[in-house]
Design a protein around this motif. Structure first.
Motif, mmCIF file in Angstrom:
data_model
loop_
_atom_site.group_PDB
_atom_site.id
_atom_site.type_symbol
_atom_site.label_atom_id
_atom_site.label_comp_id
_atom_site.label_asym_id
_atom_site.label_seq_id
_atom_site.Cartn_x
_atom_site.Cartn_y
_atom_site.Cartn_z
ATOM 1 N N GLY A 128 0.802 -1.218 0.000
ATOM 2 C CA GLY A 128 0.000 0.000 0.000
ATOM 3 C C GLY A 128 0.830 1.260 0.000
ATOM 4 O O GLY A 128 0.587 2.183 -0.776
ATOM 5 N N GLU A 129 1.832 1.286 0.870
ATOM 6 C CA GLU A 129 2.682 2.469 1.018
ATOM 7 C C GLU A 129 4.035 2.264 0.347
ATOM 8 O O GLU A 129 4.861 3.172 0.328
ATOM 9 C CB GLU A 129 2.863 2.762 2.518
ATOM 10 N N ASP A 130 4.267 1.085 -0.196
ATOM 11 C CA ASP A 130 5.606 0.692 -0.636
ATOM 12 C C ASP A 130 5.803 0.710 -2.144
ATOM 13 O O ASP A 130 6.797 0.208 -2.643
ATOM 14 C CB ASP A 130 5.932 -0.699 -0.106
ATOM 15 N N GLY A 131 4.861 1.283 -2.890
ATOM 16 C CA GLY A 131 4.990 1.356 -4.339
ATOM 17 C C GLY A 131 4.184 0.314 -5.086
ATOM 18 O O GLY A 131 3.974 0.456 -6.292
ATOM 19 N N THR A 132 3.720 -0.735 -4.393
ATOM 20 C CA THR A 132 2.967 -1.790 -5.081
ATOM 21 C C THR A 132 1.613 -1.274 -5.555
ATOM 22 O O THR A 132 1.235 -1.444 -6.716
ATOM 23 C CB THR A 132 2.794 -3.008 -4.172
ATOM 24 N N ALA A 151 9.501 6.583 -5.138
ATOM 25 C CA ALA A 151 9.556 7.313 -3.871
ATOM 26 C C ALA A 151 8.872 6.524 -2.760
ATOM 27 O O ALA A 151 9.345 6.499 -1.613
ATOM 28 C CB ALA A 151 8.906 8.685 -4.028
ATOM 29 N N SER A 152 7.758 5.876 -3.082
ATOM 30 C CA SER A 152 7.063 5.071 -2.076
ATOM 31 C C SER A 152 7.927 3.901 -1.619
ATOM 32 O O SER A 152 8.011 3.602 -0.420
ATOM 33 C CB SER A 152 5.736 4.554 -2.638
ATOM 34 N N ALA A 153 8.578 3.238 -2.576
ATOM 35 C CA ALA A 153 9.412 2.085 -2.235
ATOM 36 C C ALA A 153 10.616 2.500 -1.393
ATOM 37 O O ALA A 153 10.939 1.857 -0.381
ATOM 38 C CB ALA A 153 9.869 1.381 -3.506
ATOM 39 N N VAL A 154 11.283 3.577 -1.794
ATOM 40 C CA VAL A 154 12.451 4.053 -1.035
ATOM 41 C C VAL A 154 12.024 4.540 0.348
ATOM 42 O O VAL A 154 12.686 4.268 1.361
ATOM 43 C CB VAL A 154 13.167 5.178 -1.808
ATOM 44 N N GLY A 155 10.894 5.254 0.410
ATOM 45 C CA GLY A 155 10.428 5.764 1.692
ATOM 46 C C GLY A 155 9.962 4.682 2.642
ATOM 47 O O GLY A 155 9.913 4.904 3.853
ATOM 48 N N MET A 156 9.615 3.511 2.108
ATOM 49 C CA MET A 156 9.168 2.406 2.949
ATOM 50 C C MET A 156 10.329 1.613 3.522
ATOM 51 O O MET A 156 10.233 1.033 4.603
ATOM 52 C CB MET A 156 8.289 1.468 2.120
ATOM 53 N N ASP A 157 11.456 1.590 2.812
ATOM 54 C CA ASP A 157 12.594 0.747 3.180
ATOM 55 C C ASP A 157 13.629 1.586 3.924
ATOM 56 O O ASP A 157 14.324 2.412 3.342
ATOM 57 C CB ASP A 157 13.203 0.141 1.918
ATOM 58 N N LYS A 158 13.734 1.367 5.236
ATOM 59 C CA LYS A 158 14.621 2.181 6.063
ATOM 60 C C LYS A 158 16.087 2.018 5.692
ATOM 61 O O LYS A 158 16.912 2.878 6.022
ATOM 62 C CB LYS A 158 14.404 1.856 7.541
ATOM 63 N N ALA A 317 15.020 14.277 -2.473
ATOM 64 C CA ALA A 317 15.991 13.196 -2.652
ATOM 65 C C ALA A 317 15.301 11.875 -3.000
ATOM 66 O O ALA A 317 15.800 11.103 -3.824
ATOM 67 C CB ALA A 317 16.845 13.027 -1.393
ATOM 68 N N VAL A 318 14.148 11.615 -2.382
ATOM 69 C CA VAL A 318 13.441 10.361 -2.680
ATOM 70 C C VAL A 318 12.471 10.527 -3.853
ATOM 71 O O VAL A 318 11.839 9.555 -4.278
ATOM 72 C CB VAL A 318 12.672 9.837 -1.438
ATOM 73 N N GLY A 319 12.352 11.751 -4.371
ATOM 74 C CA GLY A 319 11.394 12.004 -5.442
ATOM 75 C C GLY A 319 9.983 12.130 -4.925
ATOM 76 O O GLY A 319 9.026 11.674 -5.574
ATOM 77 N N GLY A 320 9.827 12.753 -3.756
ATOM 78 C CA GLY A 320 8.532 12.845 -3.103
ATOM 79 C C GLY A 320 7.495 13.610 -3.913
ATOM 80 O O GLY A 320 7.822 14.525 -4.673
ATOM 81 N N GLU A 340 14.044 9.570 9.462
ATOM 82 C CA GLU A 340 13.331 8.890 8.389
ATOM 83 C C GLU A 340 12.371 9.841 7.698
ATOM 84 O O GLU A 340 12.096 10.943 8.176
ATOM 85 C CB GLU A 340 12.573 7.675 8.914
ATOM 86 N N ILE A 341 11.838 9.379 6.576
ATOM 87 C CA ILE A 341 10.757 10.059 5.875
ATOM 88 C C ILE A 341 9.579 9.100 5.813
ATOM 89 O O ILE A 341 9.762 7.893 5.655
ATOM 90 C CB ILE A 341 11.188 10.507 4.461
ATOM 91 N N ASN A 342 8.387 9.631 5.978
ATOM 92 C CA ASN A 342 7.169 8.845 5.833
ATOM 93 C C ASN A 342 6.369 9.428 4.681
ATOM 94 O O ASN A 342 5.885 10.560 4.764
ATOM 95 C CB ASN A 342 6.334 8.902 7.118
ATOM 96 N N THR A 343 6.234 8.664 3.585
ATOM 97 C CA THR A 343 5.540 9.186 2.410
ATOM 98 C C THR A 343 4.020 9.104 2.548
ATOM 99 O O THR A 343 3.307 9.742 1.771
ATOM 100 C CB THR A 343 5.979 8.441 1.138
ATOM 101 N N MET A 344 3.522 8.317 3.485
ATOM 102 C CA MET A 344 2.117 8.359 3.863
ATOM 103 C C MET A 344 2.059 8.352 5.385
ATOM 104 O O MET A 344 1.837 7.329 6.022
ATOM 105 C CB MET A 344 1.325 7.182 3.270
#
Length: 383
Positions: A128-132, A151-158, A317-320, A340-344
C-alpha cells in the motif's frame, strides 16, 4: 455528527464533482492504523465538493465497498477496527483505461460503481505504502494522492532510505542492516555487527511503520529476541544506534506546478510520563495523553530554518510527491541528523502531520482538499 455521502453506485457523469475513492485497510500489520486514518478523512472531507467512494481492503487483500460511517473505522475502546471480508468484491477495470470500479458477487452479474477520478490511498506499510499499489494505479491510468512508485518504495525501506539520504548529503546515524539470508546463515555475525553500535539500540523491521515490531534494546542479551520480533513483520531488519537529541518533525507538502516543496513549522514530540519510554504504537494511537506536540518547536531561528530546508532536501531526494513527514534528531551539539521520511504519514486528526499543518495555517479539511487538488493536476506515467 452524522455525515451523508453520495451513493457509490451513482452512474459516472451523474455529478460534476470529482469522484474520490478513499482506499484503506490493507494486508500489512498497519491495517487498523489505516482504518483509523480513514475515519478521520471520511469525517472531514468536503462532501459538497467531492463524491466519496469508500473502498476497504480486507487483510486477505479483497477490495469491497464499505460503510462511509467514520465511527465504524475509529478506535472504539480496546477493539482495533478491521475491514471484514465480503461476498462482493470490487475491482478496478483495466479495459481501455476506463478507471471504472466494478463489483462482483457469486451468482450475480457484475455491476458498475462508476468511473473514479482520483484515489486517496490511506494505506500504511507493505502492499500500500511501498509502491505496489502505486504501480497498480499507474497501470490503470488512475490519478492518486501521494508519492509515486519509486519514492514510495524508497520511503518504505529504512535501509535504502538511508542510502539515498547519505547520497544527498544528509547526516544519518550509525546503523546496521540484517538480511534474512545473513540471519539464517550466521546469526552470531549479525549480532556482533549490531552489538558494535552504541547502546541503546532500536531494532526495527526495515519495511514497516507506526512503530510496529520495534524494540528498544539496552543490553546485548536482548538483541536476539528483538531481531526475531522485528522479523515477524519483515525478514530484513535495521538496527540503529540510539541518538541523544530532541525529536523534531517537519510536514512537507508538494509545491504547486514548479514550486519548491512547502514545509510546515517544525514540531517536537514530547512523550509524557506514563509508561512510554519512547514514541511507540500505544503513545501514537491509543493513549491520547502519552505525547504532546509543540509546534512551532522551541528552536533557534537558524535551526528552524535549517531543519525546514533539510526536510525539503529529503523530500526531493526520494522524489517525493503529495505529502511526507520528515523526522530529525537535534543533538546537544547542534547537529541535525535525519531519522526517516514517511511518504504516507499518520493522517488522523490527532496525527503529527495534519497537526503541524493546522498550526502552520492549513486546517485538516483544507489539507485534504489541497492533496486531492495536487493529485488531480498530476498526470500518471513518467513525470
Amino acid at each position: 455528527m452524522s455525515v451523508e455521502f453520495p451513493s457509490a453506485a451513482a452512474p459516472a457523469g451523474a455529478s460534476n464533482r470529482p469522484r474520490v475513492a478513499v482506499l484503506f485497510g490493507g494486508r500489512s500489520s498497519e491495517h487498523s492504523v489505516s482504518c483509523v486514518t480513514a475515519a478521520g478523512v471520511l469525517q472531514a472531507i468536503d462532501t459538497a465538493k467531492y463524491d466519496v467512494v469508500p473502498i476497504g481492503i480486507a487483510k486477505n487483500g479483497q477490495w469491497s465497498l464499505v460503510s462511509a460511517d467514520p465511527a465504524q473505522w475509529s478506535l472504539r475502546s480496546a477493539t482495533l477496527p478491521e475491514v471484514p471480508a465480503s461476498e462482493e468484491s470490487v475491482v478496478l477495470s483495466s479495459q481501455d483505461n476506463s478507471r471504472e470500479l466494478v463489483a462482483h458477487a457469486p451468482g450475480s452479474l457484475p455491476r458498475s460503481l462508476g468511473r473514479i477520478d482520483v484515489v486517496l490511498p490511506l494505506l500504511h506499510g507493505p502492499f500500500g505504502e511501498d509502491g505496489t499499489l502505486q504501480g497498480l494505479l499507474e497501470m490503470a491510468d488512475v490519478r492518486y494522492v501521494g508519492a509515486g512508485v519509486l519514492a514510495s518504495a524508497v520511503g518504505m525501506d529504512k535501509h535504502y532510505m538511508k542510502v539515498v539520504f547519505e547520497s544527498a548529503g544528509l547526516a544519518v546515524g550509525p546503523y546496521e542492516v540484517i538480511t534474512d539470508r545473513q540471519w539464517l546463515r550466521d546469526p552470531q555475525a549479525c549480532l556482533d555487527r549490531a552489538g558494535s553500535l552504541a547502546f541503546p539500540l532500536f531494532v526495527k523491521p526495515a519495511r514497516a511503520g507506526s512503530s510496529m515490531g520495534i524494540t528498544r534494546v539496552t543490553d546485548p542479551a536482548q538483541l536476539p529476541a528483538a531481531i526475531e520480533t522485528a522479523r515477524l513483520h519483515d525478514p530484513k531488519v535495521v538496527v540503529e544506534a540510539g541518538i541523544v537529541g530532541r525529536e523534531i518533525e517537519v510536514a512537507v507538502l508538494q509545491g504547486r506546478g514548479t514550486e519548491d516543496p512547502r514545509t510546515s513549522q517544525p514540531g517536537e514530540i514530547a512523550v509524557q510520563d506514563g509508561g512510554h519510554e519512547w514514541y511507540d504504537f500505544e503513545a501514537k494511537y491509543v493513549d491520547g495523553t502519552a505525547a504532546e506536540l509543540s509546534c512551532p518547536a522551541d528552536l533557534p531561528p537558524d535551526i528552524s530554518a535549517q531543519v525546514r530546508r533539510l526536510a525539503g532536501v529529503a523530500f526531493d531526494a526520494v522524489g517525493g510527491e503529495g505529502l511526507s513527514r520528515v523526522d530529525f534528531f537535534y543533538t546537544p551539539g547542534g547537529e541535525l541528523i535525519i531519522n526517516e521520511i514517511n511518504t504516507m504519514p499518520g493522517f488522523t486528526p490527532i496525527s503529527m502531520y495534519p497537526q503541524m499543518w493546522a498550526k502552520s495555517g492549513l486546517p485538516y479539511t483544507e489539507l485534504i482538499d489541497e492533496l486531492i487538488s495536487l493529485a488531480l493536476a498530476r498526470p500518471t506515467g513518467l513525470r
